[in-house]
Design a protein around this motif. Structure first.
Motif, PDB file in Angstrom:
ATOM      1  N   PRO A 154      12.792   2.082  12.204  1.00 35.24           N
ATOM      2  CA  PRO A 154      13.976   1.724  12.941  1.00 35.24           C
ATOM      3  C   PRO A 154      14.837   3.028  13.267  1.00 35.24           C
ATOM      4  N   ASN A 155      15.290   3.089  14.386  1.00 32.00           N
ATOM      5  CA  ASN A 155      16.119   4.280  14.656  1.00 32.00           C
ATOM      6  C   ASN A 155      17.604   4.185  14.484  1.00 32.00           C
ATOM      7  N   ASN A 156      18.119   4.584  13.540  1.00 22.61           N
ATOM      8  CA  ASN A 156      19.460   4.413  13.017  1.00 22.61           C
ATOM      9  C   ASN A 156      19.978   5.411  12.108  1.00 22.61           C
ATOM     10  N   ASN A 157      21.206   5.361  11.859  1.00 20.11           N
ATOM     11  CA  ASN A 157      21.716   6.433  10.945  1.00 20.11           C
ATOM     12  C   ASN A 157      22.190   6.104   9.627  1.00 20.11           C
ATOM     13  N   ARG A 158      21.607   4.966   9.362  1.00 21.64           N
ATOM     14  CA  ARG A 158      21.898   4.552   7.968  1.00 21.64           C
ATOM     15  C   ARG A 158      21.048   5.233   6.955  1.00 21.64           C
ATOM     16  N   GLN A 159      21.371   5.218   5.530  1.00 22.99           N
ATOM     17  CA  GLN A 159      20.620   5.710   4.375  1.00 22.99           C
ATOM     18  C   GLN A 159      19.710   4.638   3.841  1.00 22.99           C
ATOM     19  N   LEU A 160      18.272   5.279   3.935  1.00 26.65           N
ATOM     20  CA  LEU A 160      17.323   4.355   3.642  1.00 26.65           C
ATOM     21  C   LEU A 160      17.148   4.443   2.137  1.00 26.65           C
ATOM     22  N   ARG A 161      17.033   3.031   1.495  1.00 27.78           N
ATOM     23  CA  ARG A 161      17.070   2.884  -0.073  1.00 27.78           C
ATOM     24  C   ARG A 161      15.766   2.355  -0.385  1.00 27.78           C
ATOM     25  N   VAL A 162      15.093   1.493   0.389  1.00 29.15           N
ATOM     26  CA  VAL A 162      13.909   0.990  -0.010  1.00 29.15           C
ATOM     27  C   VAL A 162      13.027   0.713   1.189  1.00 29.15           C
ATOM     28  N   ALA A 163      11.736   1.222   0.933  1.00 29.30           N
ATOM     29  CA  ALA A 163      10.716   0.641   2.047  1.00 29.30           C
ATOM     30  C   ALA A 163       9.743   0.172   1.364  1.00 29.30           C
ATOM     31  N   ILE A 164       9.079  -1.325   1.715  1.00 30.17           N
ATOM     32  CA  ILE A 164       7.867  -1.590   1.268  1.00 30.17           C
ATOM     33  C   ILE A 164       6.775  -1.948   2.432  1.00 30.17           C
ATOM     34  N   HIS A 165       5.543  -1.332   2.127  1.00 29.83           N
ATOM     35  CA  HIS A 165       4.696  -1.194   3.451  1.00 29.83           C
ATOM     36  C   HIS A 165       3.523  -1.958   2.878  1.00 29.83           C
ATOM     37  N   ASN A 166       3.020  -2.900   3.882  1.00 27.76           N
ATOM     38  CA  ASN A 166       1.849  -3.407   3.679  1.00 27.76           C
ATOM     39  C   ASN A 166       0.708  -3.060   4.938  1.00 27.76           C
ATOM     40  N   GLU A 167      -0.355  -3.431   5.013  1.00 33.32           N
ATOM     41  CA  GLU A 167      -1.470  -3.173   6.187  1.00 33.32           C
ATOM     42  C   GLU A 167      -0.412  -3.376   7.610  1.00 33.32           C
ATOM     43  N   LYS A 168       0.226  -4.635   7.704  1.00 32.45           N
ATOM     44  CA  LYS A 168       0.780  -4.812   9.059  1.00 32.45           C
ATOM     45  C   LYS A 168       2.144  -4.769   9.180  1.00 32.45           C
ATOM     46  N   ASP A 170       0.963  -1.383  -0.100  1.00 34.67           N
ATOM     47  CA  ASP A 170      -0.027   0.111   0.127  1.00 34.67           C
ATOM     48  C   ASP A 170       0.957   1.333  -0.133  1.00 34.67           C
ATOM     49  N   ASP A 171       2.044   1.298   0.101  1.00 38.28           N
ATOM     50  CA  ASP A 171       3.086   2.142  -0.115  1.00 38.28           C
ATOM     51  C   ASP A 171       4.616   1.663  -0.269  1.00 38.28           C
ATOM     52  N   LEU A 172       5.174   2.785  -0.963  1.00 36.07           N
ATOM     53  CA  LEU A 172       6.932   2.180  -1.233  1.00 36.07           C
ATOM     54  C   LEU A 172       7.655   3.644  -1.299  1.00 36.07           C
ATOM     55  N   PHE A 173       8.993   3.250  -0.926  1.00 34.11           N
ATOM     56  CA  PHE A 173       9.695   4.353  -0.941  1.00 34.11           C
ATOM     57  C   PHE A 173      10.941   3.624  -1.667  1.00 34.11           C
ATOM     58  N   PHE A 231      16.357   5.623  -5.156  1.00 35.30           N
ATOM     59  CA  PHE A 231      16.992   6.070  -6.632  1.00 35.30           C
ATOM     60  C   PHE A 231      15.833   6.156  -7.679  1.00 35.30           C
ATOM     61  N   ASP A 232      16.262   7.085  -8.365  1.00 35.52           N
ATOM     62  CA  ASP A 232      15.393   7.638  -9.541  1.00 35.52           C
ATOM     63  C   ASP A 232      14.931   6.492 -10.565  1.00 35.52           C
ATOM     64  N   SER A 233      16.034   5.741 -10.732  1.00 34.42           N
ATOM     65  CA  SER A 233      15.847   4.455 -11.760  1.00 34.42           C
ATOM     66  C   SER A 233      14.770   3.553 -11.032  1.00 34.42           C
ATOM     67  N   LEU A 234      14.563   3.671  -9.965  1.00 36.28           N
ATOM     68  CA  LEU A 234      13.489   2.695  -9.156  1.00 36.28           C
ATOM     69  C   LEU A 234      11.889   3.267  -9.105  1.00 36.28           C
ATOM     70  N   ASN A 235      12.212   4.724  -9.014  1.00 37.00           N
ATOM     71  CA  ASN A 235      10.830   5.361  -8.655  1.00 37.00           C
ATOM     72  C   ASN A 235       9.817   5.419  -9.767  1.00 37.00           C
ATOM     73  N   GLU A 236      10.484   5.281 -10.948  1.00 36.21           N
ATOM     74  CA  GLU A 236       9.318   5.145 -11.943  1.00 36.21           C
ATOM     75  C   GLU A 236       8.258   3.867 -12.054  1.00 36.21           C
ATOM     76  N   PHE A 237       8.741   2.817 -11.116  1.00 35.45           N
ATOM     77  CA  PHE A 237       7.992   1.608 -10.867  1.00 35.45           C
ATOM     78  C   PHE A 237       7.202   1.885  -9.879  1.00 35.45           C
ATOM     79  N   LYS A 238       7.141   2.911  -9.150  1.00 36.44           N
ATOM     80  CA  LYS A 238       6.354   3.185  -7.774  1.00 36.44           C
ATOM     81  C   LYS A 238       4.993   2.988  -7.894  1.00 36.44           C
TER      82      LYS A 238
END
Length: 273
Positions: free
Chosen positions: A84-98, A24-27, A30-37
């Motif tokens: 998550p609480n961290n200092n890493r760079q987020l690359r991808v996030a995949i969300h569903n209801e749960k 139900d949501d994505l992050f 990279f621009d090369s992936l955003n076209e598929f969102k």
């Protein structure tokens, strides 16, 4: 870098969190992936599959996301709404209801058509996957007996994902120790008995690590050390990262040697030349 057992466990957790669930949501960073969102939101994740040290996430519309954690990449799973609480760079996030799955710090991420997966430059070169349940002892033994590998130094060969996929630095040291093979040897230097031991150790220790969340040491040694109050670092491995400590088998001092800029750990008594 995560090795085969860690990648398989990560894929298991991702399957539990994502497979069969509607996105139900994505992050995408990279621009090369955003076209598929837009195309992917509303679809169901079909499966998450490990391949060597990479992970394939299939979306059911003829698209599969390839991701390789490399040195620093890491998947994290949280209940929906928690981050998550961290200092890493987020690359991808995949969300569903749960659930939400977050991929941090990885840079090798691509979207592939399903028919392109097997021809991907990394995947097409992979040897048999040491953790895959369909990989047999004979599959592994055949690799050790293959003439094209005979002149390779074992410390280099074991890290070659085209030889056997899923082995990394800690498994390399542990396999050589369990086989009683000195790290200076080439495959051609080994007897038939040693080759058989190498093949057996490759499957046994890799799958043991997968099943035990990273422990390669013999279960009876682990239990004895736990009773003595040993830490996980002390009982986890036979030799890896244990320079100067005593060998769990013979009591001699564990040593290290550098090869290709990376350390190999061994027991000079149990692994004679």
């Amino acid at each position: 870098m995560p090795e085969g057992p860690e990648i398989w466990r990560a894929a298991d957790k991702l399957n539990i969190a994502l497979a069969g669930e509607v996105i139900d949501d994505l992050f995408f960073a990279f621009d090369s992936l955003n076209e598929f969102k837009k195309e992917l939101i509303g679809l169901t994740v079909e499966k998450v599959e490990p391949r060597g040290k990479a992970i394939l996430t299939s979306f059911g519309n003829n698209l599969t996301m390839y991701s390789h954690n490399q040195l620093y990449g890491k998947w994290m799973i949280r209940n929906r709404g928690n981050v998550p609480n961290n200092n890493r760079q987020l690359r991808v996030a995949i969300h569903n209801e749960k659930k939400s799955a977050f991929l941090y710090s990885a840079s090798d991420i691509e979207m592939l058509k399903d028919e392109e997966v097997e021809n991907h430059q990394y995947i097409q070169k992979l040897g048999p996957d040491v953790i895959h349940p369909e990989t047999t002892p004979n599959d592994i033994l055949d690799r050790y007996r293959n003439e094209k590998f005979i002149n390779r130094k074992l410390t280099t060969l074991l890290l070659d994902q085209g030889f056997i996929s899923g082995i990394g630095n800690y498994l390399r040291s542990e396999i050589l120790f369990y086989s009683g093979v000195h790290p200076s040897l080439k495959l051609r230097d080994c007897t038939d008995k040693q080759v058989q031991k190498l093949a057996d150790a490759t499957l046994t220790l890799s799958r043991r690590s997968y099943e035990t969340k990273g422990i390669t040491n013999d279960p009876e040694i682990v239990e004895a050390l736990k009773r003595e109050g040993a830490s996980r670092k002390e009982f986890r491995h036979f030799v890896y990262n244990r320079t100067g400590s005593y060998c769990h088998k013979c009591g001699n001092e564990i040593q290290e040697v550098k090869t290709g800029g990376r350390k190999v750990y061994y027991c000079p008594n149990c692994q004679e030349k």
